[in-house]
Design a protein around this motif. Structure first.
Motif, short mmCIF file in Angstrom:
data_model
loop_
_atom_site.label_atom_id
_atom_site.label_comp_id
_atom_site.label_asym_id
_atom_site.label_seq_id
_atom_site.Cartn_x
_atom_site.Cartn_y
_atom_site.Cartn_z
N VAL A 362 1.34 -1.70 0.06
CA VAL A 362 -0.13 0.36 -0.24
C VAL A 362 0.95 1.02 -0.15
O VAL A 362 0.66 2.16 -0.68
CB VAL A 362 -1.10 0.06 1.16
CG1 VAL A 362 -1.26 0.97 1.36
CG2 VAL A 362 -1.98 -1.23 1.17
N PRO A 363 1.73 1.25 0.92
CA PRO A 363 2.60 2.46 0.76
C PRO A 363 3.38 3.31 -0.59
O PRO A 363 3.08 3.62 -0.54
CB PRO A 363 3.95 2.61 1.86
CG PRO A 363 3.32 1.51 2.27
CD PRO A 363 2.39 0.84 2.16
N LEU A 364 3.37 1.78 -1.13
CA LEU A 364 3.93 2.42 -2.55
C LEU A 364 2.95 3.02 -3.56
O LEU A 364 3.28 3.84 -4.82
CB LEU A 364 4.93 0.83 -3.36
CG LEU A 364 5.16 0.69 -4.00
CD1 LEU A 364 6.72 2.11 -4.96
CD2 LEU A 364 5.75 -0.08 -5.52
N VAL A 365 1.80 2.40 -3.47
CA VAL A 365 0.74 2.47 -4.54
C VAL A 365 0.31 3.57 -4.50
O VAL A 365 0.16 4.73 -5.16
CB VAL A 365 -0.58 1.24 -4.18
CG1 VAL A 365 -1.60 2.39 -5.39
CG2 VAL A 365 -0.45 0.01 -5.04
N LEU A 366 0.48 3.90 -2.97
CA LEU A 366 -0.04 5.81 -2.95
C LEU A 366 1.16 6.14 -3.12
O LEU A 366 0.19 7.39 -3.33
CB LEU A 366 -0.57 5.80 -0.70
CG LEU A 366 -1.79 4.71 -0.38
CD1 LEU A 366 -1.54 4.56 0.88
CD2 LEU A 366 -2.86 5.85 -1.18
N MET A 367 2.53 6.37 -2.66
CA MET A 367 3.12 6.67 -2.85
C MET A 367 3.51 7.24 -4.82
O MET A 367 3.52 8.41 -5.03
CB MET A 367 4.63 6.44 -2.55
CG MET A 367 5.68 7.60 -3.04
SD MET A 367 5.27 9.30 -2.24
CE MET A 367 5.64 8.83 -0.14
N ILE A 368 3.16 6.10 -5.25
CA ILE A 368 2.85 6.32 -6.74
C ILE A 368 2.05 7.08 -7.06
O ILE A 368 1.74 8.34 -8.16
CB ILE A 368 2.54 4.83 -7.60
CG1 ILE A 368 4.00 4.08 -7.38
CG2 ILE A 368 2.15 4.95 -9.19
CD1 ILE A 368 4.14 2.83 -7.89
N ILE A 369 0.15 7.01 -6.45
CA ILE A 369 -0.56 8.13 -7.09
C ILE A 369 -0.33 9.44 -6.80
O ILE A 369 -0.39 10.42 -7.41
CB ILE A 369 -1.97 7.43 -5.84
CG1 ILE A 369 -2.15 6.49 -6.66
CG2 ILE A 369 -2.79 9.02 -6.03
CD1 ILE A 369 -3.26 5.23 -5.84
N ILE A 370 0.29 9.64 -5.55
CA ILE A 370 0.31 11.01 -5.07
C ILE A 370 1.76 11.60 -5.93
O ILE A 370 1.85 13.38 -6.11
CB ILE A 370 0.96 11.10 -3.47
CG1 ILE A 370 0.13 11.03 -2.58
CG2 ILE A 370 2.11 12.66 -3.16
CD1 ILE A 370 0.48 9.62 -1.24
#
Length: 459
Positions: A362-370
């Motif tokens: 999840v942290p990686l996916v969220l950072m990708i979106i941000i």
């Protein structure tokens, strides 16, 4: 089809504008390499297996990050002083020297002060380049593709950041400077073939040189076509009229007119939103963020993935900026970053009380979106909008002042970010970034003007 061809960067008439943009952006690419170099390198030089003769702690890390801002501040002031006195080309040449020196210092580092000075020079190159390169591009580019070409500044920076991530992750510490120092040599050599911009030459009453420059950037090596001749005469008359109107020297009264104050307000919010959103800090401390988020994925791989996402984000803005405009992309960007940081903060907060290892992705996916949403507007279009906000008479000075303000913010945020992570934790840091982005979104929604198609000569 005709309209699409108008916006094409490969149009025969504008291909030299694209070529010039690529050449001058070698230095912004190099600046990105210097910025991206830091994040994976920090994890190496903090360990007992450091390739250097010394280790660094949290205090040194915060200074290593923030020296970029101090260097940027000096770069802004230097170029602001020289830009109208010496011309765009001289300022562009000037950037090669400090950039070469920073890699020499990194290679020779025998104590942390060498790294401080190297990061300072990296900031100097970026601060100076962020000022002169967008102005240079805006003066050689047709209005139909100006947004796309100017947004390539951040595209090249992000490409450099990715290369910096990869080089410092997979190559030995002392190999990277040998590769990176090729960039200033190539940059300086390629720029020898580019003429000064026609608007600057016209302001200096160098009519023949201005016409030659205009023909070059319009890809007309012989005589000018009738349409281009008319465009050049229109440019010349506009600059003559501007100079006739501005016979009096620029004074503080020019900076406090209603249009100027509105532009300054927008530029301050733009700069504050850019830095306090945390996006630039995330880029500099990406490996540290993934460590703090509890992600069990390889932090260096995650960092490289984020580097790719930055490029995709800015490339998206390059495609759409001259089609749908600046304002819509800025609104999407700021709101998206705000929501992404809120969710990231909530995830890391609840991760302290519940076992979320099964959601380690999840942290990686969220950072990708941000990072993606940040780059389609707030980062990718920052210099496009900044240059276009101000009235023509004060554009150079006002842009310089705004980038100086940005540099002060860069210093402050890069100095404080690792301390916020260390003392307050990742969740509160992310929520602070979210609040800043949300406030920026509200301001843009209410007050940010659309600058698509705005003349760089006439207000």
């Amino acid at each position: 089809m005709t309209k699409l061809r108008q916006y094409s960067l490969l149009n025969a008439r504008t291909r030299y504008q694209l070529l010039a943009t690529i050449i001058v952006n070698i230095i912004t690419f190099g600046h990105g390499v210097g910025v991206g170099w830091l994040s994976p390198t920090l994890s190496k030089i903090q360990t007992p297996d450091t390739p250097l003769d010394f280790q660094v702690g949290i205090a040194e890390i915060s200074w290593l990050g923030s020296m970029l801002g101090l260097g940027s501040l000096l770069g802004n002031l230097t170029i602001a002083f020289l830009l109208e006195r010496m011309g765009r080309k001289f300022c562009i040449y000037l950037l090669a020297g400090p950039y070469a020196c920073l890699w020499i210092l990194i290679y020779c580092a025998s104590n942390v002060y060498y790294l401080y000075v190297a990061r300072f020079l990296c900031g100097f190159t970026g601060g100076a380049g962020y000022l002169v390169v967008p102005i240079y591009i805006s003066e050689v580019a047709d209005s139909s593709i100006r947004g796309s070409l100017t947004s390539m500044v951040m595209l090249s920076v992000n490409l450099g950041v990715l290369v910096g991530y990869i080089l410092s992750t997979y190559l030995a510490y002392h190999i990277v400077p040998f590769l990176a120092i090729i960039l200033p040599i190539a940059y300086f050599t390629a720029n020898l073939f580019l003429p000064e911009t026609a608007p600057y030459l016209l302001r200096r009453s160098q009519l023949t040189a201005a016409e030659t420059s205009f023909r070059y950037y319009q890809n007309q090596k012989g005589g000018m076509e009738q349409v281009s001749k008319a465009n050049f005469d229109e440019l010349r008359l506009a600059i003559d009229a501007q100079q006739a109107q501005n016979q009096t020297a620029l004074t503080y009264r020019d900076l406090i007119t209603k249009p100027a104050l509105k532009a300054f307000a927008a530029s301050m919010v733009l700069s504050t939103g850019y830095q306090f959103s945390g996006i630039f800090s995330f880029i500099n401390y990406m490996s540290t963020i993934f460590d703090a988020s509890g992600s069990i994925l390889d932090v260096n791989i995650c960092t490289i993935i984020i580097g790719v996402v930055q490029i995709v984000g800015v490339y998206t803005s390059t495609i759409f900026v001259d089609i749908i405009g600046r304002r819509i992309l800025m609104l999407i960007s700021t709101l998206g970053v705000a929501l992404g940081c809120i969710v990231f903060g909530c995830f890391t907060y609840f991760g302290q009380f519940y076992d979320l290892n099964y959601l380690n992705w999840v942290p990686l996916v969220l950072m990708i979106i941000i990072i993606y949403l940040g780059n389609i507007g707030l980062i990718g279009l920052f210099f496009v909008v900044l240059v276009e906000l101000f009235p023509a008479k004060i554009r150079s000075l006002a842009t310089s002042m705004s980038v100086v303000f940005l540099s002060v913010l860069v210093f402050g945020t890069l100095k404080l970010f690792p301390l916020l992570l260390h003392y307050f934790g990742i969740s509160i840091t992310m929520w602070f970034s979210a609040a800043s982005s949300l406030l920026t979104f509200v301001y843009f929604l209410l007050f940010l003007p659309e600058t698509k198609g705005k003349s760089m000569i006439q207000d």
